[in-house]
Design a protein around this motif. Structure first.
Motif, mmCIF file in Angstrom:
data_model
loop_
_atom_site.group_PDB
_atom_site.id
_atom_site.type_symbol
_atom_site.label_atom_id
_atom_site.label_comp_id
_atom_site.label_asym_id
_atom_site.label_seq_id
_atom_site.Cartn_x
_atom_site.Cartn_y
_atom_site.Cartn_z
ATOM 1 N N LYS A 71 -0.969 27.175 -11.481
ATOM 2 C CA LYS A 71 -1.644 27.729 -10.304
ATOM 3 C C LYS A 71 -1.115 29.113 -9.944
ATOM 4 O O LYS A 71 -1.811 29.899 -9.322
ATOM 5 C CB LYS A 71 -1.469 26.780 -9.112
ATOM 6 C CG LYS A 71 -2.162 25.433 -9.279
ATOM 7 C CD LYS A 71 -1.960 24.563 -8.045
ATOM 8 C CE LYS A 71 -2.657 23.217 -8.192
ATOM 9 N NZ LYS A 71 -2.459 22.371 -6.996
ATOM 10 N N ASP A 109 -5.619 27.755 -6.029
ATOM 11 C CA ASP A 109 -5.621 26.307 -5.816
ATOM 12 C C ASP A 109 -7.044 25.789 -5.987
ATOM 13 O O ASP A 109 -7.908 25.996 -5.133
ATOM 14 C CB ASP A 109 -5.121 25.983 -4.411
ATOM 15 C CG ASP A 109 -4.869 24.487 -4.223
ATOM 16 O OD1 ASP A 109 -5.204 23.717 -5.149
ATOM 17 O OD2 ASP A 109 -4.350 24.103 -3.169
ATOM 18 N N PRO A 110 -7.329 25.103 -7.113
ATOM 19 C CA PRO A 110 -8.688 24.592 -7.352
ATOM 20 C C PRO A 110 -8.924 23.214 -6.744
ATOM 21 O O PRO A 110 -10.017 22.649 -6.910
ATOM 22 C CB PRO A 110 -8.750 24.525 -8.877
ATOM 23 C CG PRO A 110 -7.338 24.197 -9.279
ATOM 24 C CD PRO A 110 -6.441 24.868 -8.262
ATOM 25 N N GLN A 118 -11.776 25.448 -2.983
ATOM 26 C CA GLN A 118 -10.787 26.177 -3.763
ATOM 27 C C GLN A 118 -10.515 27.522 -3.082
ATOM 28 O O GLN A 118 -11.329 28.006 -2.297
ATOM 29 C CB GLN A 118 -11.278 26.413 -5.195
ATOM 30 C CG GLN A 118 -12.577 27.202 -5.285
ATOM 31 C CD GLN A 118 -13.104 27.288 -6.695
ATOM 32 O OE1 GLN A 118 -13.183 26.287 -7.395
ATOM 33 N NE2 GLN A 118 -13.456 28.490 -7.116
#
Length: 397
Positions: A71, A109-110, A118
């Motif tokens: 990330k 951040d998905p 996201q």
């Protein structure tokens, strides 16, 4: 390309070399073209060779950073384009004599959390120099992007450029130091999976010195009326005030005078598209784009100490007793206060109004798999005048 630490980090590199050969006149034209400007009087690392019959250069790119297995994003990219690189016979090169380093660190951040599907946040730094070591850019920025649970997206960025030196502004003259500025950008878009999509964005520049500013507003809409018919329209309005806009380079017996002015420019543009699928194999597409831009110049001046730290020391503003306008010749005439050889010269009125309309209609028939027939109709209209007219109605008449 080389990966490290179980593909967590990646190193990339590439390079290119060019050599152009020709008669002395052709190579001289390349040396003095806007891509190279070897004649810059303040660039000790550049020199025009009128007898040269070849021009060689190189460029490259090296980057190292975190791959997309994490990330966290961190990376540095270093690139250069040597003064003699020439690629425009094969592709496109806007400017040579550039060294640039870019660094970024960010987090993506998905995973959906709360109102967000996201999001990402990045901190960036970019610096540039010419091959003589002159710092031409120093910019720091912060950008963020988010997609919400309803699939609407938004992005925003803020950047501050504390160093901005233009080696091309004076068209082969000395490099010109520009004012530091703050850049703000905001953009939003509705759910792209819906039949109706709307978007809008704003760009703005605020400058520390001089009477300069920039504002752009660009709304848009895309509507899928049926599975076979869609239309879209995107409008852009721009208002740009540049206190150091290049005007002309009158030649005198004592050398060139690099004339600048304050431009107040207004631009409108509209892009229309229509897509019709009559059958899966037969489609019709229409594109139309009216465009108009008008600029008015005031506060003329000549460049003096173009790299001076203090803004007002970089030029001399013409006083009312030094400059006059001849309406019959549509030109400005200058008589410098100090007098002497080379103190008299003139330049044309740079005011303008430009109008253009481009359109085309394309029919495509795929009469068998992998084979298609195109029928194209295209029309373009362009007009311009040496007059300032900021009326949207009269410009589109």
């Amino acid at each position: 390309v080389q990966f490290f630490a179980n593909r967590s980090w990646v190193l990339q590199a590439k390079g290119v070399f060019s050599q152009v050969r020709g008669d002395a006149e052709s190579i001289l034209d390349l040396q003095t073209s806007p891509v190279h400007y070897f004649q810059r009087p303040d660039a000790d690392h550049l020199e025009v060779d009128p007898s040269a019959t070849s021009l060689s250069g190189h460029a490259g790119f090296v980057s190292f950073g975190r791959s997309r297995t994490s990330k966290w994003r961190i990376g540095n990219a270093f690139r250069w384009v040597a003064p003699g690189l020439e690629l425009n016979d094969l592709g496109y090169l806007r400017q040579a004599d550039v060294i640039r380093n870019s660094f970024e660190v960010g987090y993506e951040d998905p995973v959906p959390r709360g109102a967000l599907r996201q999001w990402s946040l990045f901190l960036e730094r970019s610096d540039a120099w010419d091959f003589g070591g002159l710092a031409t850019q120093g910019t720091s920025g912060l950008s963020a992007r988010a997609m919400f649970q309803n699939k609407w997206t938004g992005s925003a960025s803020v950047r501050y450029s504390e160093t901005e030196v233009d080696t091309r502004l004076l068209r082969g003259g000395p490099a010109m130091r520009l004012s530091p500025f703050l850049h703000l950008s905001i953009r939003g878009e509705s759910d792209a999976s819906r039949r109706l999509l709307v978007s809008a964005g704003v760009h703005a520049h605020t400058y520390r010195d001089g009477d300069s500013s920039m504002f752009n507003f660009f709304p848009g809409v895309r509507w899928r009326l049926t599975n076979r018919l869609s239309v879209s329209a995107h409008y852009e309005y721009g208002h740009h005030v540049n206190d150091l806009q290049y005007v002309d380079t009158p030649e005198t017996v004592t050398g060139a005078r690099y004339v600048l002015g304050n431009i107040d420019q207004t631009t409108h543009s509209l892009t229309l598209r229509l897509n019709v699928s009559i059958t899966p194999d037969l489609t019709i597409q229409y594109y139309g784009s009216p465009f108009t831009s008008s600029g008015r110049f005031t506060a003329f001046r000549k460049a003096t100490d173009s790299l001076a730290p203090d803004y007002e020391d970089r030029f001399h503003r013409y006083g009312p007793d030094e400059i006059s306008f001849d309406p019959e010749a549509n030109e400005f005439r200058v008589q410098e206060a100090e007098g002497g050889p080379g103190s008299r010269y003139s330049f044309g009125n740079p005011n303008f109004s430009f109008r253009q309309f481009r359109s085309n209609l394309v029919a495509r028939w795929e009469y068998r798999p992998g084979s298609a027939l195109y029928v194209v109709w295209s029309q373009g209209r362009t007009s311009d005048s040496p007059l300032y007219d900021d009326s949207l109605g009269s410009n589109f008449d």
